[in-house]
Design an enzyme around this catalytic site. Structure first.
Site, PDB file in Angstrom:
ATOM      1  NE  ARG A 217      -3.261   2.317   0.687  1.00  0.00           N
ATOM      2  CZ  ARG A 217      -4.152   3.270   0.504  1.00  0.00           C
ATOM      3  NH1 ARG A 217      -3.998   3.242  -1.047  1.00  0.00           N
ATOM      4  NH2 ARG A 217      -5.043   4.841   0.504  1.00  0.00           N
ATOM      5  CG  LEU A 218       3.212   3.624  -2.909  1.00  0.00           C
ATOM      6  CD1 LEU A 218       2.879   2.060  -3.020  1.00  0.00           C
ATOM      7  CD2 LEU A 218       3.354   4.210  -4.309  1.00  0.00           C
ATOM      8  CG  HIS A 219      -1.449   6.281   3.545  1.00  0.00           C
ATOM      9  ND1 HIS A 219      -3.353   5.572   3.549  1.00  0.00           N
ATOM     10  CD2 HIS A 219      -1.718   7.179   4.668  1.00  0.00           C
ATOM     11  CE1 HIS A 219      -4.010   6.280   4.674  1.00  0.00           C
ATOM     12  NE2 HIS A 219      -3.115   7.453   5.292  1.00  0.00           N
ATOM     13  CB  SER A 220      -0.591   9.747  -0.128  1.00  0.00           C
ATOM     14  OG  SER A 220      -0.228   9.681  -0.759  1.00  0.00           O
ATOM     15  CB  CYS A 233     -10.463  11.865   3.579  1.00  0.00           C
ATOM     16  SG  CYS A 233      -9.213  12.111   5.265  1.00  0.00           S
ATOM     17  CG  ASP A 294      -1.795  13.436  -7.419  1.00  0.00           C
ATOM     18  OD1 ASP A 294      -0.776  13.594  -6.368  1.00  0.00           O
ATOM     19  OD2 ASP A 294      -2.179  12.371  -6.613  1.00  0.00           O
ATOM     20  NE  ARG A 296      -0.793  11.582  -3.838  1.00  0.00           N
ATOM     21  CZ  ARG A 296      -1.722  11.000  -4.110  1.00  0.00           C
ATOM     22  NH1 ARG A 296      -1.841  10.045  -2.657  1.00  0.00           N
ATOM     23  NH2 ARG A 296      -2.997  10.813  -4.813  1.00  0.00           N
TER      24      ARG A 296
HETATM   25  N1  LIG Z   1      -5.076  18.802  -1.664  1.00  0.00           N
HETATM   26  C1  LIG Z   1      -5.933  17.918  -0.774  1.00  0.00           C
HETATM   27  N2  LIG Z   1      -6.045  16.695  -0.323  1.00  0.00           N
HETATM   28  C2  LIG Z   1      -6.485  15.611  -0.167  1.00  0.00           C
HETATM   29  C3  LIG Z   1      -7.802  15.882   0.146  1.00  0.00           C
HETATM   30  N3  LIG Z   1      -8.855  14.658   0.997  1.00  0.00           N
HETATM   31  C4  LIG Z   1      -7.537  14.122   1.137  1.00  0.00           C
HETATM   32  N4  LIG Z   1      -6.744  14.662   0.584  1.00  0.00           N
HETATM   33  C5  LIG Z   1      -4.995  13.895   0.940  1.00  0.00           C
HETATM   34  O1  LIG Z   1      -5.009  13.104  -0.255  1.00  0.00           O
HETATM   35  C6  LIG Z   1      -4.166  11.784   0.162  1.00  0.00           C
HETATM   36  C7  LIG Z   1      -5.349  10.303  -0.065  1.00  0.00           C
HETATM   37  O2  LIG Z   1      -3.714   9.930  -0.362  1.00  0.00           O
HETATM   38  P1  LIG Z   1      -4.559   8.527  -1.577  1.00  0.00           P
HETATM   39  O3  LIG Z   1      -4.852   7.784   0.764  1.00  0.00           O
HETATM   40  O4  LIG Z   1      -2.890   7.781  -1.978  1.00  0.00           O
HETATM   41  O5  LIG Z   1      -5.580   8.355  -2.166  1.00  0.00           O
HETATM   42  P2  LIG Z   1      -5.661   8.110  -3.520  1.00  0.00           P
HETATM   43  O6  LIG Z   1      -4.626   8.910  -4.071  1.00  0.00           O
HETATM   44  O7  LIG Z   1      -7.150   8.541  -4.019  1.00  0.00           O
HETATM   45  O8  LIG Z   1      -5.313   6.813  -4.121  1.00  0.00           O
HETATM   46  P3  LIG Z   1      -5.765   5.355  -2.676  1.00  0.00           P
HETATM   47  O9  LIG Z   1      -6.249   5.993  -1.349  1.00  0.00           O
HETATM   48  O10 LIG Z   1      -4.562   4.420  -2.876  1.00  0.00           O
HETATM   49  O11 LIG Z   1      -7.514   4.545  -3.693  1.00  0.00           O
HETATM   50  C8  LIG Z   1      -3.927  12.368   1.497  1.00  0.00           C
HETATM   51  O12 LIG Z   1      -2.185  13.626   0.878  1.00  0.00           O
HETATM   52  C9  LIG Z   1      -4.661  13.382   1.863  1.00  0.00           C
HETATM   53  O13 LIG Z   1      -4.153  14.717   2.699  1.00  0.00           O
HETATM   54  C10 LIG Z   1      -8.386  17.617  -0.354  1.00  0.00           C
HETATM   55  O14 LIG Z   1      -9.188  17.679  -0.437  1.00  0.00           O
HETATM   56  N5  LIG Z   1      -7.929  18.009  -1.267  1.00  0.00           N
HETATM   57 ZN   LIG Z   2      -7.134  12.174   4.140  1.00  0.00          ZN
END
Ligand SMILES: Nc1nc2c(ncn2[C@@H]2O[C@H](COP(=O)(O)OP(=O)(O)OP(=O)(O)O)[C@@H](O)[C@H]2O)c(=O)[nH]1
Ligand SMILES: [Zn+2]
Length: 362
Positions: A217-220, A233, A294, A296
């Site tokens: 899992r690549l979690h941000s 979220c 995005d 990233r």
């Molecule tokens: N700029 C912004 N970032 C958000 C928002 N809501 C959540 N995030 C960020 O989005 C990122 C979530 O990314 P991931 O969980 O990797 O989700 P993803 O790219 O949708 O991919 P998967 O979860 O793997 O399907 C985190 O860094 C959160 O802080 C928002 O409304 N605006």
């Molecule tokens: Zn979030």
């Protein structure tokens, strides 16, 4: 010169300078300019800069679009700064917080002569410092920069452009055993990039073999979701579900990437949340701030996986871009494992927007 900092070191210093409101010197061939982040600008510094030359405002084309300012340089807009306007005008140009209450009224004098390379670089460094993507530039005479501004960080774009584009090398600093709810056999690895940016973490669950596809899992990072239990979220539930699934499967690797807010930083994400309260969706909010949806750099995750000896993954994600980026970086994605947890009434619209505008799989 002995002890002279490299371009990577000077770029790291430039990020700190911009955050502190200190100008940096950017140059390329015949052109040179002092650059300062609008977000950190003070009236005193603006007055000092005006004594040196005529300031120009650099914004992204995303921000310019909201302001209805003309863009002549692709992704960057350059605007003249009227003599009678100061920091509050510049801030309002950079920050969309009050756009609806007090719309910024043009017409703006948008510049088209000369190049935009220095402006583009200033915005790029501001973004990497997690500031608003807006900079004030004051052109200085060619050749003056080295002598007159020797106390400021000097960035020559001939060196900086490739350095900014390349993925920074990652070094594992330390790893230690960590028993967790998901698995009593756990290990946390800390990775530090050579460019002085954020550290990232790899959480190994069990002892996954390196010669087989690993559940990954690549979690941000999402401070609001992961730590505070935000209902806006699905990050917190996704984090915990991924760890639990790795525990149940007997092993896996979770990368906790410090790319808060899809790479814009927590302060900017909170700015985006304020805009969402004004009625904009997650993508529109990023654009109004001047960011892409995005920001990233997914090469980071691939590079950490490689450093840990993994070359093939079963990727827990709903984001097709992550799969494409992993494949593009030489990590084979043999399977996509969906990760659908944590839908709430408050995040339903956010998840629908990600599906509609960012291509997430439902
Ligand atoms: N700029 C912004 N970032 C958000 C928002 N809501 C959540 N995030 C960020 O989005 C990122 C979530 O990314 P991931 O969980 O990797 O989700 P993803 O790219 O949708 O991919 P998967 O979860 O793997 O399907 C985190 O860094 C959160 O802080 C928002 O409304 N605006
Ligand atoms: Zn979030």
């Amino acid at each position: 010169m002995p002890l002279a900092p490299s371009i990577t070191e000077r770029l790291a210093r430039a990020r700190g300078d911009l955050r502190m409101g200190v100008p940096v010197v950017l140059c390329q061939g015949e052109e040179a300019a002092l650059a300062v982040a609008v977000e950190a600008l003070t009236e005193d510094r603006l007055a000092d800069l005006r004594c040196i030359g005529r300031p120009e405002l650099a914004l992204t084309s995303r921000r310019a679009e909201t302001l209805k300012a003309q863009v002549y340089d692709g992704d960057v807009a350059r605007l003249a700064v009227p003599d009678d306007l100061g920091v509050s005008w510049l801030r309002a140009m950079a920050d969309p917080a009050d756009d609806l209450r007090q719309p910024m009224k043009g017409p703006f004098l948008c510049l088209r002569d000369g190049g935009a390379a220095l402006h583009r670089a200033a915005i790029q460094i501001a973004k990497s410092a997690h500031l608003l993507p807006a900079a004030l530039l004051v052109p200085v005479p060619n050749g003056a920069e080295a002598a007159t501004f020797s106390n400021l960080t000097l960035i020559d774009l001939r060196e900086a452009t490739p350095a900014l584009a390349e993925a920074s090398a990652m070094h594992e600093i330390v790893s230690a055993r960590l028993p967790m709810v998901a698995s009593e056999v756990g290990r946390v690895h800390i990775f530090r990039p050579e460019n002085g940016a954020e550290e990232h973490y790899a959480i190994e669950i069990g002892q996954p073999p390196r010669d087989k596809p690993v559940l990954a899992r690549l979690h941000s990072a999402c401070f609001t979701g992961d730590v505070l239990g935000s209902l806006k979220c699905d990050c917190g539930p996704q984090l915990r579900a991924a760890l639990a699934q790795m525990g149940a499967d007997g092993g896996g690797i979770l990368l906790y990437l410090n790319q808060e807010g899809r790479g814009i930083g927590l302060a900017n994400k909170m700015r985006a949340y304020s805009l969402q309260d004004q009625g904009f969706d997650t993508v529109e909010a990023n654009h109004r701030l001047g960011f892409e949806d995005d920001e990233r750099d997914f090469r980071i995750g691939a590079s950490i996986l490689r450093r840990l000896g993994f070359s093939s993954v079963r990727l827990l994600t709903n984001n097709p871009r992550k799969i494409a980026m992993m494949e593009g970086q030489g990590i084979a994605v043999v399977e996509r494992v969906p990760l659908k947890v944590g839908e709430t009434p408050q995040n339903r619209a956010y998840l629908a927007t990600k599906a509609r505008k960012s291509g997430h799989l439902l």
